[in-house]
Structure formats: C-alpha cells, structure tokens
Design a protein around this motif. Structure first.
Motif, PDB file in Angstrom:
ATOM      1  N   THR A 164       0.853  -1.182   0.000  1.00  0.00           N
ATOM      2  CA  THR A 164       0.000   0.000   0.000  1.00  0.00           C
ATOM      3  C   THR A 164       0.890   1.233   0.000  1.00  0.00           C
ATOM      4  N   LEU A 165       0.579   2.168  -0.890  1.00  0.00           N
ATOM      5  CA  LEU A 165       1.316   3.429  -0.997  1.00  0.00           C
ATOM      6  C   LEU A 165       0.376   4.588  -0.715  1.00  0.00           C
ATOM      7  N   GLU A 166       0.901   5.641  -0.116  1.00  0.00           N
ATOM      8  CA  GLU A 166       0.138   6.872   0.092  1.00  0.00           C
ATOM      9  C   GLU A 166       0.461   7.811  -1.060  1.00  0.00           C
ATOM     10  N   LEU A 167      -0.566   8.165  -1.845  1.00  0.00           N
ATOM     11  CA  LEU A 167      -0.411   9.056  -2.985  1.00  0.00           C
ATOM     12  C   LEU A 167      -1.479  10.143  -2.891  1.00  0.00           C
ATOM     13  N   GLU A 168      -1.796  10.797  -3.979  1.00  0.00           N
ATOM     14  CA  GLU A 168      -2.826  11.826  -3.962  1.00  0.00           C
ATOM     15  C   GLU A 168      -4.215  11.179  -3.949  1.00  0.00           C
ATOM     16  N   PRO A 169      -5.159  11.731  -3.166  1.00  0.00           N
ATOM     17  CA  PRO A 169      -6.511  11.175  -3.113  1.00  0.00           C
ATOM     18  C   PRO A 169      -7.232  11.251  -4.452  1.00  0.00           C
ATOM     19  N   GLU A 170      -7.980  10.204  -4.734  1.00  0.00           N
ATOM     20  CA  GLU A 170      -8.861  10.112  -5.900  1.00  0.00           C
ATOM     21  C   GLU A 170      -8.177  10.487  -7.222  1.00  0.00           C
ATOM     22  N   MET A 171      -6.962   9.983  -7.399  1.00  0.00           N
ATOM     23  CA  MET A 171      -6.226  10.207  -8.640  1.00  0.00           C
ATOM     24  C   MET A 171      -6.001   8.862  -9.325  1.00  0.00           C
ATOM     25  N   GLU A 172      -5.821   8.911 -10.640  1.00  0.00           N
ATOM     26  CA  GLU A 172      -5.574   7.695 -11.408  1.00  0.00           C
ATOM     27  C   GLU A 172      -4.077   7.567 -11.694  1.00  0.00           C
ATOM     28  N   TYR A 173      -3.562   6.341 -11.538  1.00  0.00           N
ATOM     29  CA  TYR A 173      -2.148   6.058 -11.721  1.00  0.00           C
ATOM     30  C   TYR A 173      -1.969   4.867 -12.646  1.00  0.00           C
ATOM     31  N   GLY A 174      -0.910   4.903 -13.435  1.00  0.00           N
ATOM     32  CA  GLY A 174      -0.501   3.756 -14.229  1.00  0.00           C
ATOM     33  C   GLY A 174       0.530   2.979 -13.433  1.00  0.00           C
ATOM     34  N   ILE A 203       4.860  -3.390 -12.919  1.00  0.00           N
ATOM     35  CA  ILE A 203       5.582  -4.257 -11.996  1.00  0.00           C
ATOM     36  C   ILE A 203       6.443  -5.203 -12.827  1.00  0.00           C
ATOM     37  N   ALA A 204       7.736  -5.182 -12.576  1.00  0.00           N
ATOM     38  CA  ALA A 204       8.705  -6.031 -13.292  1.00  0.00           C
ATOM     39  C   ALA A 204       8.559  -5.883 -14.807  1.00  0.00           C
ATOM     40  N   GLY A 205       8.340  -4.657 -15.256  1.00  0.00           N
ATOM     41  CA  GLY A 205       8.227  -4.383 -16.682  1.00  0.00           C
ATOM     42  C   GLY A 205       6.871  -4.674 -17.294  1.00  0.00           C
ATOM     43  N   ALA A 206       5.966  -5.281 -16.529  1.00  0.00           N
ATOM     44  CA  ALA A 206       4.634  -5.600 -17.040  1.00  0.00           C
ATOM     45  C   ALA A 206       3.648  -4.496 -16.659  1.00  0.00           C
ATOM     46  N   ASP A 207       2.900  -4.011 -17.636  1.00  0.00           N
ATOM     47  CA  ASP A 207       1.904  -2.974 -17.401  1.00  0.00           C
ATOM     48  C   ASP A 207       0.704  -3.602 -16.682  1.00  0.00           C
ATOM     49  N   ILE A 208       0.464  -3.175 -15.461  1.00  0.00           N
ATOM     50  CA  ILE A 208      -0.640  -3.711 -14.663  1.00  0.00           C
ATOM     51  C   ILE A 208      -1.938  -2.983 -14.998  1.00  0.00           C
ATOM     52  N   GLY A 209      -1.830  -1.791 -15.574  1.00  0.00           N
ATOM     53  CA  GLY A 209      -3.008  -1.018 -15.943  1.00  0.00           C
ATOM     54  C   GLY A 209      -3.185   0.198 -15.060  1.00  0.00           C
ATOM     55  N   LYS A 210      -4.374   0.784 -15.149  1.00  0.00           N
ATOM     56  CA  LYS A 210      -4.694   1.984 -14.382  1.00  0.00           C
ATOM     57  C   LYS A 210      -5.326   1.592 -13.050  1.00  0.00           C
ATOM     58  N   LYS A 220       6.807   0.750 -10.646  1.00  0.00           N
ATOM     59  CA  LYS A 220       6.718   2.128 -11.095  1.00  0.00           C
ATOM     60  C   LYS A 220       5.255   2.539 -11.079  1.00  0.00           C
ATOM     61  N   VAL A 221       4.958   3.650 -10.388  1.00  0.00           N
ATOM     62  CA  VAL A 221       3.600   4.157 -10.272  1.00  0.00           C
ATOM     63  C   VAL A 221       3.625   5.606 -10.768  1.00  0.00           C
ATOM     64  N   VAL A 222       2.887   5.897 -11.844  1.00  0.00           N
ATOM     65  CA  VAL A 222       2.933   7.200 -12.484  1.00  0.00           C
ATOM     66  C   VAL A 222       1.531   7.813 -12.523  1.00  0.00           C
ATOM     67  N   LYS A 223       1.426   9.065 -12.058  1.00  0.00           N
ATOM     68  CA  LYS A 223       0.141   9.765 -12.109  1.00  0.00           C
ATOM     69  C   LYS A 223      -0.232  10.029 -13.554  1.00  0.00           C
ATOM     70  N   LEU A 224      -1.491   9.721 -13.899  1.00  0.00           N
ATOM     71  CA  LEU A 224      -1.960   9.914 -15.282  1.00  0.00           C
ATOM     72  C   LEU A 224      -2.668  11.244 -15.439  1.00  0.00           C
TER      73      LEU A 224
END
Length: 137
Positions: free
Chosen positions: A89-99, A102-109, A133-137
């Motif tokens: 579990t990671l703490e990020l921005e509330p109600e935001m979508e992230y891409g 994991i290990a080079g495989a795209d898990i999705g949004k 890798k977790v990237v804000k969309l």
C-alpha cells in the motif's frame, strides 16, 4: 537483495533503501533525516512500514526490502524483494488515477481512494527483486 542493515539508509545517488524481512521480531528506526523530512521505519518478517513526518508512506504485508525508492510529484519508483507474495500500500494523492508497472509488465490503471491509498499485489519469488513504477496519469 539482502535486508538493509541499518533498517533505513540512502544510496549514493540519493534514493531511499529500507526494510528487512529476515527479522523474526519487529525492529524500528526513527528520526532518519532525508530531503528535509523525518522518516520512521518498522520492519520484520510480517510487515514493513515507512512513515514521513508521522504520516503513512509505504506498507507491505508480509515484510519486504525496498531499494532505490524515489518519489517525485508525479511518480514513485522502487525495487522490492520479499520472501513470498506481498500486498503493498502506498500513500499518494486522493482520488487520482495512476498507471502501474511491476517487473516491466503494465498492470493497468488504478485509482486511489479518498485517503490517497493505492494497494497492489506483487507475486514474488525469494531472492528476486521486482521493479515497481507508479505514475500519475
């Protein structure tokens, strides 16, 4: 990837390392200064938890070792190793979508909840590190 001997430290290029899933009993280290903030880590075989200035940052069940964690405004990257599959579990921005990758495989949004928490599962083999890798969309 071995456990972090000091429980938390920085790399030469300024990234954060923490955690030790080899410990049978909970250990913690508080008041670790990093980039102007104070960090606290609690870790052992069952859980690894990281806080910044008293606020939640990272948690894994069971415990993990995290290396090369780097967090910018739009992205969090790290390498993780554990002794079995882990829920992270990671703490990020509330109600935001992230891409999520994991290990080079795209898990999705994935979308964070009202509190900004994002939960993901990493299927792990002992002795193998997985890049996240977790990237804000």
């Amino acid at each position: 990837m071995a456990g972090i001997t000091d429980l938390i430290c920085t790399t030469e290029d300024g990234k954060l390392n923490f955690g030790n899933f080899d410990l049978d009993s909970k250990q913690k280290r508080s008041d670790f200064a990093y980039e102007g903030d104070m960090y606290k880590v609690k870790t052992f075989k069952e859980i690894t938890k990281l806080e910044r200035n008293g606020m939640f940052v990272y948690e894994s069940v069971p415990g993990t070792v995290v290396k090369d964690m780097l967090s910018t405004g739009d992205e969090v990257t790290f390498s993780v190793e554990g002794w079995e599959d882990s829920s992270i579990t990671l703490e990020l921005e509330p109600e935001m979508e992230y891409g999520v990758t994991i290990a080079g495989a795209d898990i999705g949004k994935m979308k964070t909840n009202l509190g900004g928490k994002l939960s993901l599962s990493v299927e792990m083999e002992p002795g193998q590190a997985y890049d996240v890798k977790v990237v804000k969309l």
